[in-house]
Motif scaffolding. Structure first.
Motif, PDB file in Angstrom:
ATOM      1  N   GLN A 277      13.731 -26.753  31.888  1.00  0.00           N
ATOM      2  CA  GLN A 277      15.014 -27.280  32.339  1.00  0.00           C
ATOM      3  C   GLN A 277      15.898 -27.773  31.195  1.00  0.00           C
ATOM      4  OE1 GLN A 277      15.913 -27.318  35.771  1.00  0.00           O
ATOM      5  NE2 GLN A 277      14.082 -26.037  35.894  1.00  0.00           N
ATOM      6  N   THR A 278      15.301 -28.262  30.125  1.00  0.00           N
ATOM      7  CA  THR A 278      16.106 -28.772  29.010  1.00  0.00           C
ATOM      8  C   THR A 278      16.362 -27.648  28.008  1.00  0.00           C
ATOM      9  OG1 THR A 278      14.220 -29.407  27.616  1.00  0.00           O
ATOM     10  CG2 THR A 278      14.961 -31.002  29.267  1.00  0.00           C
ATOM     11  N   ILE A 282      13.805 -24.619  26.930  1.00  0.00           N
ATOM     12  CA  ILE A 282      14.202 -23.222  27.099  1.00  0.00           C
ATOM     13  C   ILE A 282      14.020 -22.457  25.791  1.00  0.00           C
ATOM     14  CG2 ILE A 282      16.168 -21.688  27.501  1.00  0.00           C
ATOM     15  CD1 ILE A 282      17.167 -23.791  29.527  1.00  0.00           C
TER      16      ILE A 282
END
Length: 384
Positions: A277-278, A282
């Motif tokens: 998600q961050t 990623i």
């Protein structure tokens, strides 16, 4: 039996099992080459190596200390000889140290070379920025993804290229390798076949340097991350990290080595559950996928050839059945963020070494009798 390294963080050095004044005729000591320095000859038969393998060593920065630990246990055990090594990045450094140590001093010499180099890596980094190193260690431990020093460097590397923030092309690893590696000795010995991979910047093709072509620049090229270092020029061509096209390349082990057993020491997790998600997570996952893609591609080819042989569609001996094995610690590696690959803390490196030794022992206990007989990795389930 060689002396065991100390517990995690102790930095104890491997004990010497035999000295330079070993008795004449002992098959375990270096044998004289036709010319030049002595070269170690693997002991075979009773009291020597029971099986011979090829090693495939991945890259991964400081996580390469896990590979150090696996190699250390293999060398200490004494029952497994090494035919060839294909390696990339941190794996290439481990491979060169292993080849040099073996050539000059057998398994104990290789263990000593590996220990000494990783210790120097830690000491050099801590001496360069001692206060920042201490503060980040105290505040963030081994995972430093949110440490200020790493965040600033990460931001700078996304805005400025190494040609901008490091115009003279300084690479601290170069001098350490120059001081550590005896290139001519490695070139002159046939103790193991050595293959180091790098990626050609302009063509995107892989370049594999064998031990006869080995130079410090070849090792640097294999470990050249393009957002940190200048591309390494060799014979008018420029190279980046070999992991982009071969992490590591398996085909030299298939075509140029006698042993059918390939042991992959994997330090980049293939499976990571959940969607990152961050931005940092990623990028980390993209790097893992990128650096595993070439390995997965070659494993698919091996699976295809194996199926052709099993179905007797190829039975003229032109294709070679390879036996694949793996030592990994994905369950632990997935907990270490991307910044930990740049973490030179000696306690962290010793921790990874000890994990590697433990996983290697587990693998030896479960696998040594199956070497030369069958694969211990389900290629279809793992890679297809």
């Amino acid at each position: 039996m060689a002396g065991r390294p100390g517990k995690s963080g102790s930095g104890a050095r491997p004990g010497a099992r035999r000295g330079a004044a070993a008795r004449k005729g002992d098959a375990r000591v270096p044998a004289p080459a036709a010319s030049g320095p002595a070269c170690y000859v693997w002991p075979r038969g009773a009291g020597g190596c029971e099986k011979f393998i090829n090693l495939a060593l991945q890259g991964g920065g400081a996580h390469g200390a896990f590979t150090w630990g696996v190699l250390d246990k293999f060398l200490e055990d004494g029952r497994i000889g090494i035919d060839g090594i294909s390696a990339t990045s941190a794996g290439a450094i481990n491979a060169a140290l292993l080849a040099q140590g073996l050539a000059a001093g057998g398994p104990d010499g290789a263990r000593e070379q590996l220990h000494s180099f990783w210790r120097k890596i830690s000491e050099g980094a801590s001496h360069a920025l001692p206060m920042m190193h201490w503060l980040e260690s105290m505040a963030w431990g081994w995972n430093r993804d949110w440490a200020m020093g790493h965040l600033l460097f990460d931001l700078a590397s996304r805005v400025l290229s190494p040609y901008q923030f490091n115009p003279i092309g300084f690479n601290p690893l170069r001098q350490l390798l120059v001081e550590t590696l005896d290139i001519e000795h490695i070139r002159s010995c046939e103790t193991v076949k050595l293959f180091i991979s790098a990626t050609n910047v302009e063509t995107g093709k892989i370049r594999v340097f064998d031990h006869k072509e080995l130079t410090v620049d070849a090792v640097l090229a294999s470990a050249c991350l393009p957002h940190i270092f200048h591309a390494v020029e060799i014979d008018g061509q420029h190279y980046w990290d070999g992991g982009y096209m071969g992490n590591p390349a398996l085909y030299p082990l298939i075509y140029d080595c006698m042993s059918r057993d390939i042991v992959i020491i994997r330090i980049n997790p293939i499976v990571r559950r959940g969607v990152p998600q961050t931005a940092r997570d990623i990028v980390n996952r993209l790097n893992e996928i990128t650096f595993n893609s070439s390995l997965m591609r070659e494993m698919r080819a091996i699976a295809f050839v194996t199926r052709l042989i099993d179905e007797q569609k190829v039975n003229d001996g032109t294709m070679k059945r390879m036996l694949i094995h793996m030592v990994e610690a994905d369950d632990l590696m997935i907990d270490y963020g991307v910044a930990s690959k740049l973490n030179p803390d000696w306690r962290f490196l010793c921790h990874l070494r000890d994990v590697g030794r433990a996983r290697a022992q587990r693998w030896i206990d479960a696998t040594i009798d199956r070497l030369g007989v069958e694969s211990t990795v389900d290629i279809r389930e793992e890679f297809l």
